[in-house]
Design a protein around this motif. Sequence first.
Motif, short mmCIF file in Angstrom:
data_model
loop_
_atom_site.label_atom_id
_atom_site.label_comp_id
_atom_site.label_asym_id
_atom_site.label_seq_id
_atom_site.Cartn_x
_atom_site.Cartn_y
_atom_site.Cartn_z
N UNK A 68 -20.65 -34.36 18.70
CA UNK A 68 -21.19 -35.64 19.18
C UNK A 68 -20.10 -36.69 19.37
N UNK A 69 -18.95 -36.47 18.72
CA UNK A 69 -17.86 -37.45 18.85
C UNK A 69 -16.79 -36.96 19.82
N UNK A 70 -17.04 -35.86 20.51
CA UNK A 70 -16.02 -35.29 21.40
C UNK A 70 -16.03 -35.97 22.76
N UNK A 71 -14.85 -35.94 23.38
CA UNK A 71 -14.68 -36.61 24.67
C UNK A 71 -15.64 -36.10 25.73
N UNK A 72 -15.76 -34.76 25.89
CA UNK A 72 -16.55 -34.25 27.01
C UNK A 72 -17.99 -34.77 27.02
N UNK A 73 -18.75 -34.59 25.93
CA UNK A 73 -20.12 -35.11 25.99
C UNK A 73 -20.17 -36.63 26.13
N UNK A 74 -19.22 -37.32 25.49
CA UNK A 74 -19.24 -38.79 25.59
C UNK A 74 -19.01 -39.25 27.04
N UNK A 75 -18.16 -38.53 27.77
CA UNK A 75 -17.90 -38.90 29.17
C UNK A 75 -19.14 -38.68 30.03
N UNK A 76 -19.91 -37.64 29.70
CA UNK A 76 -21.15 -37.39 30.45
C UNK A 76 -22.22 -38.40 30.05
N UNK A 77 -22.24 -38.76 28.78
CA UNK A 77 -23.25 -39.72 28.32
C UNK A 77 -22.99 -41.09 28.94
N UNK A 78 -21.73 -41.38 29.21
CA UNK A 78 -21.40 -42.68 29.80
C UNK A 78 -21.96 -42.81 31.23
N UNK A 79 -22.22 -41.68 31.90
CA UNK A 79 -22.83 -41.78 33.23
C UNK A 79 -24.35 -41.60 33.16
N UNK A 80 -24.91 -41.68 31.96
CA UNK A 80 -26.37 -41.76 31.84
C UNK A 80 -27.07 -40.51 31.35
N UNK A 81 -26.31 -39.44 31.04
CA UNK A 81 -26.97 -38.24 30.53
C UNK A 81 -27.10 -38.33 29.01
N UNK A 82 -28.13 -37.71 28.47
CA UNK A 82 -28.18 -37.61 27.01
C UNK A 82 -27.47 -36.32 26.60
N UNK A 83 -27.13 -36.21 25.33
CA UNK A 83 -26.44 -35.00 24.85
C UNK A 83 -27.28 -33.74 25.15
N UNK A 84 -28.60 -33.74 24.81
CA UNK A 84 -29.39 -32.53 25.15
C UNK A 84 -29.45 -32.26 26.66
N UNK B 241 -13.91 -45.32 26.06
CA UNK B 241 -14.68 -45.00 27.27
C UNK B 241 -15.45 -46.24 27.71
N UNK B 242 -15.34 -46.69 28.94
CA UNK B 242 -14.43 -46.15 29.95
C UNK B 242 -13.00 -46.62 29.68
N UNK B 243 -12.05 -45.86 30.21
CA UNK B 243 -10.64 -46.23 30.02
C UNK B 243 -10.38 -47.55 30.75
N UNK B 244 -9.51 -48.33 30.18
CA UNK B 244 -9.18 -49.61 30.79
C UNK B 244 -8.11 -49.40 31.86
N UNK B 245 -8.57 -48.96 33.04
CA UNK B 245 -7.64 -48.73 34.17
C UNK B 245 -8.31 -49.28 35.43
N UNK B 246 -7.51 -49.63 36.45
CA UNK B 246 -8.12 -50.18 37.68
C UNK B 246 -9.04 -49.15 38.35
N UNK B 247 -10.03 -49.62 39.10
CA UNK B 247 -11.02 -48.70 39.66
C UNK B 247 -10.38 -47.72 40.66
N UNK B 248 -9.30 -48.14 41.36
CA UNK B 248 -8.66 -47.18 42.30
C UNK B 248 -8.03 -46.02 41.52
N UNK B 249 -7.49 -46.33 40.35
CA UNK B 249 -6.87 -45.27 39.52
C UNK B 249 -7.94 -44.30 39.06
N UNK B 250 -9.08 -44.86 38.69
CA UNK B 250 -10.18 -44.03 38.22
C UNK B 250 -10.60 -43.07 39.34
N UNK B 251 -10.71 -43.64 40.55
CA UNK B 251 -11.11 -42.83 41.71
C UNK B 251 -10.08 -41.73 41.98
#
Length: 366
Positions: free
Chosen positions: A323-339, A268-278
């Motif tokens: 704590x090691x699962x994709x869903x929470x990690x993807x949310x944490x990457x945009x600035x949220x904490x797990x709680x 995370x984040x995946x190594x893909x071009x930003x248009x692909x991400x969009x």
Amino acid sequence: MSKIRIGVIFGGKSGEHEVSLMSATSVIRAIDPEKFQVVMLGITRQGQWLLYEGPLEALIPGEWQAKAEEDLRKDPAHFSLCILGQGPNTLSDRIDFALPILHGPNGEDGTVQGLLELLNIPYGGCGVLGAATAMDKVVAKKIFEHEGLRQAPCITFNAGELEQGTDWILDRVKTELGYPVFVKPSNMGSSVGISKVTEPAGLPEALWTAAAYDERLIIEKGIHCRELETAVLGNYELTLGAVGEILPAAEYYDYKSKYFDAASKICIPADIPSEKKQELQDMAARAYLALGCQGYARVDFLMDRDTMELYINEINAIPGFTHASMFPLLCMDIGMTYPEIIERIVELGYERYHVKNKGDDRHPSR
Ligand SMILES: Nc1ncnc2c1ncn2[C@@H]1O[C@H](COP(=O)(O)OP(=O)(O)O)[C@@H](O)[C@H]1O
Ligand SMILES: [Mg+2]
């Protein structure tokens, strides 16, 4: 103001019982005790609901069940739990809000959500419709197709049709899909019942394996792919998480490599071009709304390694939540904490509840 009593529902009558115990342990540990009171509600593999008040560490090894049963024997007045109805010791009496952390059938598929609707208990995550459509791969595929979302070509049929032998299926796979293919039961999760088949000789066994899990089956063209996933949070206005990539240790992301193989990695984040991400996030939002999802979900994609075309694979209405699962990690990457993720899910659950039950209010803060 009294604390909101969150009933975390875990375990369940599903092949993913253990995975639920892992997810629920992380979730319960992260719930802020200043704001919420956790009520632990375990469902055994046989489908019995038990109130559990022992140590959290006993969830993963499964020891919680013996403790809950023993407590129930010693003190039925306190520990018996009536699921339906109103009055003392009923679910409605014990909790203000439910957080089902159940994976697979009988929990992630709209059944528990339907029960909570009938009991008028607000809850986190998808409602009946979103959970049911997301769980059923055949139905989800039809909706995705209607929505114009690209997905791997497939053949769907009923297990009963295998009574006529498998030659007709072999013919259809040869002309419509080619090998390799993935054979899947419509209604499972965690890769249970799924086989990769590289040649016709392997198809009958894969079909019988899948048929052991569900009445309806899918054969899908195998894509030589990377696996990408994103998180969605929201009822109507959606927040998209980062895009992550799964790097499975096995040849594909089977049950073992998902949960028990430390060599499987998440990037995370995946190594893909930003248009692909969009493009992926746009497809994810459309797919989420098309299936009627609410609260939160994880949306999974396959990306062709050669053409980089994105195929929607599936939506998980209650994704892995350790704590090691994709869903929470993807949310944490945009600035949220797990709680914070959990609190947001609770807020969204109440928001949906209020929209649906204007005036009829269980929120203790109102
Ligand atoms: N069409 C496909 N092409 C390539 N790999 C696939 C395909 N379908 C499934 N897989 C692999 O099998 C895994 C499990 O399939 P999936 O449809 O996601 O089922 P589940 O609901 O059990 O997670 C995927 O994560 C992926 O590794
Ligand atoms: Mg999957």
